[in-house]
Design a protein around this motif. Structure first.
Motif: not given
Length: 265
Positions: A102-119
């Motif tokens: 899709r040519g884009v990495t997309r993260i939405g709203d109000d997410n809780w993303i803790m340390a060392y997470v890889h997306i």
């Protein structure tokens, strides 16, 4: 004026709302756009064609918008888009998309993303998810709204995790996880419903009863997946309160490409 620490480097061309704050030694690239109220911690690197919405909290040492870890990437103008009110903790790494998807990495709203997470590249993360420490999403992964990915859990490329599902600690997620389900382990197995998550989100007893019946049809009646899907289509007649939940499940099953987890723990 933006609150930008004198040791931070903000490239010419970067577009920061006047209310953005940038901590010591952070580096912001020329094609970055950051919305109002967002704070960028010390030593963060935000690069590439990255757009970040309002009121995000980005902790120190995060690396956002770096090139995808894909040998085919040749500098195409791909993007990273992050929504609003996300918490992104220390040492997270989010990559740009690729031209092959899709040519884009997309993260939405109000997410809780803790340390060392890889997306990784081309992932889509919905709203109000939780990704615990060291959770890793390979390329092209989709995580739907209000799903939970446990700490030290790896999600295989192209896998889909449904809404309200939960993958437990240190799991090896190689197949699609249907909405509302609780999975864990290596090899991955189903461990019932994410009932605690549904309770916390205010699901009524009637809705939960319908979701329990979906679980029963998929996992406890000995039906083939095709037969279970046919039975699901009849479920709203007996559980009308769960009609939208049934529709969500049927849509997920109809678009699954890796096959859903079927083993039971």
């Amino acid at each position: 004026m933006s609150t930008i620490h004198p040791t931070a480097i903000v490239a010419d061309g970067a577009c920061l709302d006047p209310s953005v704050s940038v901590g010591p030694y952070a580096v912001i690239g020329a094609q970055v756009v950051i919305g109002p109220g967002t704070s960028v911690g010390a030593h963060c690197v935000i690069e590439g064609r990255t757009t970040i919405g309002a009121d995000n909290r980005i902790a120190p040492f995060a690396s956002l918008g770096g090139p995808p870890q894909d040998k085919k990437y040749a500098g195409e103008p791909t993007r990273l888009v992050i929504g609003q009110r996300n918490t992104i903790r220390e040492f997270c790494t989010f990559n740009l998309g690729t031209a092959q998807d899709r040519g884009v990495t997309r993260i939405g709203d109000d997410n809780w993303i803790m340390a060392y997470v890889h997306i990784a590249h081309d992932c889509v993360v919905g709203d109000q998810t939780i990704l615990a420490n060291n959770a890793t999403l390979a390329g092209h992964v989709q995580v739907a709204d209000q799903a939970i990915i446990g700490g030290l859990t790896g999600v295989h490329q192209f896998v889909k995790v449904g809404a309200h599902a939960m993958a437990g600690f240190a799991s090896h997620v190689t197949q699609d996880v249907p909405p509302f389900m609780l999975v864990a382990g290596n090899p991955l197995a189903l461990h019932g419903l994410n009932l605690e998550g549904l309770r916390r989100r205010g699901f009524t007893a009637a809705r939960v009863a319908g979701i329990k019946q979906m679980h029963r049809l998929l996992y406890r009646e000995g039906l083939t997946l095709e037969a279970a899907c046919e039975a699901l289509a009849q479920l709203p007649a007996s559980h009308p309160e769960a009609a939208s939940d049934v529709a969500l499940m049927r849509d997920f099953l109809g678009t699954s490409t890796r096959g859903i987890v079927r083993a039971r723990g």
